[in-house]
Each structure stands twice: as C-alpha cells, then as structure tokens.
Design a protein around this motif. Structure first.
Motif, PDB file in Angstrom:
ATOM      1  N   ASP A 126       0.859  -1.167  -0.122  1.00 26.43           N
ATOM      2  CA  ASP A 126       0.008   0.097  -0.114  1.00 26.43           C
ATOM      3  C   ASP A 126       0.678   1.240   0.079  1.00 26.43           C
ATOM      4  OD1 ASP A 126       1.034  -0.222   2.553  1.00 26.43           O
ATOM      5  OD2 ASP A 126      -1.122  -0.564   3.505  1.00 26.43           O
ATOM      6  N   ARG A 129       5.059   3.900  -4.488  1.00 27.98           N
ATOM      7  CA  ARG A 129       5.011   4.844  -5.626  1.00 27.98           C
ATOM      8  C   ARG A 129       5.478   4.398  -6.968  1.00 27.98           C
ATOM      9  NH1 ARG A 129       1.796   5.177  -2.141  1.00 27.98           N
ATOM     10  NH2 ARG A 129       1.385   7.160  -0.854  1.00 27.98           N
ATOM     11  N   HIS A 168       2.401   8.155  -9.124  1.00 26.64           N
ATOM     12  CA  HIS A 168       1.185   7.718  -8.867  1.00 26.64           C
ATOM     13  C   HIS A 168       1.216   6.615  -7.732  1.00 26.64           C
ATOM     14  CE1 HIS A 168      -0.781   8.892 -12.463  1.00 26.64           C
ATOM     15  NE2 HIS A 168       0.278   8.206 -13.172  1.00 26.64           N
ATOM     16  N   ASP A 169       0.188   6.335  -6.892  1.00 27.28           N
ATOM     17  CA  ASP A 169       0.108   5.546  -5.723  1.00 27.28           C
ATOM     18  C   ASP A 169      -0.264   4.065  -6.092  1.00 27.28           C
ATOM     19  OD1 ASP A 169      -2.792   5.580  -6.064  1.00 27.28           O
ATOM     20  OD2 ASP A 169      -3.076   7.081  -4.181  1.00 27.28           O
ATOM     21  N   ALA A 170      -0.472   3.174  -5.057  1.00 26.55           N
ATOM     22  CA  ALA A 170      -0.431   1.742  -5.330  1.00 26.55           C
ATOM     23  C   ALA A 170      -2.082   1.759  -5.821  1.00 26.55           C
ATOM     24  CB  ALA A 170      -0.324   1.024  -3.988  1.00 26.55           C
ATOM     25  N   ARG A 171      -2.899   2.393  -5.251  1.00 23.97           N
ATOM     26  CA  ARG A 171      -4.270   2.319  -5.837  1.00 23.97           C
ATOM     27  C   ARG A 171      -4.409   2.564  -7.046  1.00 23.97           C
ATOM     28  NH1 ARG A 171      -8.075   0.919  -2.427  1.00 23.97           N
ATOM     29  NH2 ARG A 171      -6.772   1.413  -0.643  1.00 23.97           N
ATOM     30  N   LYS A 172      -3.745   3.543  -7.796  1.00 20.61           N
ATOM     31  CA  LYS A 172      -3.647   3.888  -9.278  1.00 20.61           C
ATOM     32  C   LYS A 172      -3.258   2.359 -10.004  1.00 20.61           C
ATOM     33  CE  LYS A 172      -3.761   6.215 -13.126  1.00 20.61           C
ATOM     34  NZ  LYS A 172      -4.778   7.216 -13.471  1.00 20.61           N
ATOM     35  N   VAL A 174      -3.652  -0.653  -9.191  1.00 20.57           N
ATOM     36  CA  VAL A 174      -4.405  -1.666  -9.266  1.00 20.57           C
ATOM     37  C   VAL A 174      -5.435  -1.249 -10.252  1.00 20.57           C
ATOM     38  CG1 VAL A 174      -6.394  -2.725  -7.879  1.00 20.57           C
ATOM     39  CG2 VAL A 174      -4.266  -2.563  -6.766  1.00 20.57           C
ATOM     40  N   GLU A 175      -5.797  -0.088 -10.271  1.00 22.10           N
ATOM     41  CA  GLU A 175      -7.013   0.570 -10.937  1.00 22.10           C
ATOM     42  C   GLU A 175      -6.732   0.588 -12.560  1.00 22.10           C
ATOM     43  OE1 GLU A 175      -8.145   5.289 -12.544  1.00 22.10           O
ATOM     44  OE2 GLU A 175      -8.089   4.773 -10.213  1.00 22.10           O
ATOM     45  N   LYS A 181      -2.840  -7.141  -7.210  1.00 28.22           N
ATOM     46  CA  LYS A 181      -3.340  -7.187  -5.883  1.00 28.22           C
ATOM     47  C   LYS A 181      -2.580  -5.932  -4.929  1.00 28.22           C
ATOM     48  CE  LYS A 181      -4.993 -10.462  -2.427  1.00 28.22           C
ATOM     49  NZ  LYS A 181      -4.814 -11.843  -1.782  1.00 28.22           N
ATOM     50  N   LEU A 182      -3.525  -5.399  -4.010  1.00 26.13           N
ATOM     51  CA  LEU A 182      -2.977  -4.202  -3.036  1.00 26.13           C
ATOM     52  C   LEU A 182      -2.758  -5.067  -1.711  1.00 26.13           C
ATOM     53  CD1 LEU A 182      -1.885  -1.541  -2.786  1.00 26.13           C
ATOM     54  CD2 LEU A 182      -4.395  -0.708  -2.567  1.00 26.13           C
TER      55      LEU A 182
END
Length: 249
Positions: A126, A129, A168-172, A174-175, A181-182
């Motif tokens: 999580d 970057r 970008h961050d980890a959620r991006k 995954v997006e 998987k995060l």
C-alpha cells in the motif's frame, strides 16, 4: 564487495532480493548482472517452481542509478551493452518456465517498473509509488512495455503513463491493471509466499505451458495462439500426472 542481489531457496520458492538499500536498490551494472545470474540459477533448478522478486529496505527499485549512468553510457558500445543487459532481464522473466512474482513496495520506477510488468503476478504494498520517468528525461522505456502495457491498459492509458510520467500511488496501479493485488506493506512477503505455494501445487508442465502460451499470445495471430494451445494441450493429455489429476477430480 557487497552483493547487489541476494537469492535463497525455500522449497519450491526462489527468493531474489535486490540489495542496494542505500541507493533505494537503483540499477547499476553489478545489480543487473547479479540479477541475471540469480534468474539463471533459479531456471536451472528443477526444484524451483516460483521466483519471488523483491527489494531490501525502503524500495523495490528506484530505476537507473543516475550517479552510475555516465559509466554505463560512456560510448555507443557501452550504452548498447547497458540497454541490452536491462532488456535481457525482461527476456529471462518472460521466457522462464518458472512463475515470477513481483513483491513491490516503496519506489518502483522506470526500468524496475518495466521488470515488474514483465512478471506473471504483481503484488503491490500500500506504500508503493511508481512512475515512468524516461520520456521526461528525453529517453525511452524498455521491457517491451510499449507492446505489453498497451495491450493490458489500452493505448490511451499507456500514453498517459509514459508521456506524462506522473507519479502514482498503489491504488492507481490496481485501477489500471499494473498491480494484480494491493496488500499492507507488513503482509507483502507473506502474501507473495502464499501465492507462490498455491502456484507450486499446480502441475509443473501445465503451469509453464500456459505461461508460455499467454506471453506469446500478446504478439501472435489466432492461428499461432491455437497452434501453441494445441501443442500444450496434447502434451497435457499425454502427461501421466495430468491424467491422474483429471481422473481424481
């Protein structure tokens, strides 16, 4: 000299760790060469089913070591050799008969991000970057991502990520589909190990064949894809292990 890459075997798993934490595991020639050697050893070991690639310290890998870049690009021949060494890691990962898992935390930048994309499964912590800095420097990406990533995320998103080069961050991840998987950072390596053990339970030949067919399918025609599928399926049907598993199921 301190090892830039440390590898150890744990049953069916080869743990391959990038080990230049004082430079956020940035890529110099020693690291690239030692990573290539570690992958060769894992490939040659029939007991190894899965390779887990991860980084020591606060990052997975921060990309090219810019302090070392002059030495690697001192001439056209040196530059050619450097780029080919980086690209060779991509070929080793994607052509391997083993499944390669990227366990990514902290910074994952440039060539390292491209290596992660080459891996079969990508677990992002999580706190990850990531970005592609190359075009912002007037350089170019490697790792076959102009084809691989474009087919995964589409040309619009691929252009956004590579041309704009924004962080970008980890959620991006995954997006857009770069990360599979995060997970929380503290659980990253444990989750990678669980996934590796689950993969190792599957028949060796079938797993290797499906990886090869899928990776080749990025570039092949329907006829070529079906030819690969036919060859692998025939091999599977003729495998005593596969026949026994099918009958048991």
């Amino acid at each position: 000299m301190t090892a830039a890459v440390i590898s150890r075997n744990d049953g069916a798993i080869a743990w391959v760790k990038l080990n230049r934490p004082e430079r956020l595991n940035a890529m110099d020639r020693q690291l690239v060469d030692e990573l290539a050697e570690a992958l060769v050893r894992a490939e040659a070991d029939e007991a190894i089913r899965v390779v887990i690639l991860h980084g020591e310290g606060r990052a997975f890998c921060s990309g090219d070591d810019l302090k070392d870049l002059d030495a690697q690009t001192s001439s056209e021949a040196a530059t050619q050799a450097w780029v080919e060494a980086i690209q060779n890691i991509t070929l080793q990962i994607m052509q391997s008969r083993k499944i390669v898992i990227a366990a990514v935390h902290g910074w994952c930048v440039g060539g390292a991000l491209e290596w992660a994309i080459n891996c079969d499964f990508r677990l992002f912590a999580d706190n990850t970057r990531w970005f592609f800095p190359e075009v912002s420097y007037g350089l170019f990406v490697t790792g076959g991502v102009t084809a691989l990533l474009t087919k995964q995320v589409g040309p619009q998103v691929a252009k956004e990520l590579m041309i704009l080069g924004e962080r970008h961050d980890a959620r991006k991840a995954v997006e857009v589909g770069i990360a599979w998987k995060l997970v929380p950072e503290a659980e990253l390596l444990d989750e990678a190990r669980k996934l590796a053990l689950k993969i190792a339970e599957r028949p060796t030949g079938a797993v290797s064949d499906i990886k090869h067919a899928i990776n080749e399918g990025f570039h092949s025609s329907l006829a070529e894809a079906m030819s690969l599928e036919t060859k692998a399926t025939v091999s599977g049907f003729l495998s005593p292990e596969a026949r026994a598993r099918a009958k048991e199921f």
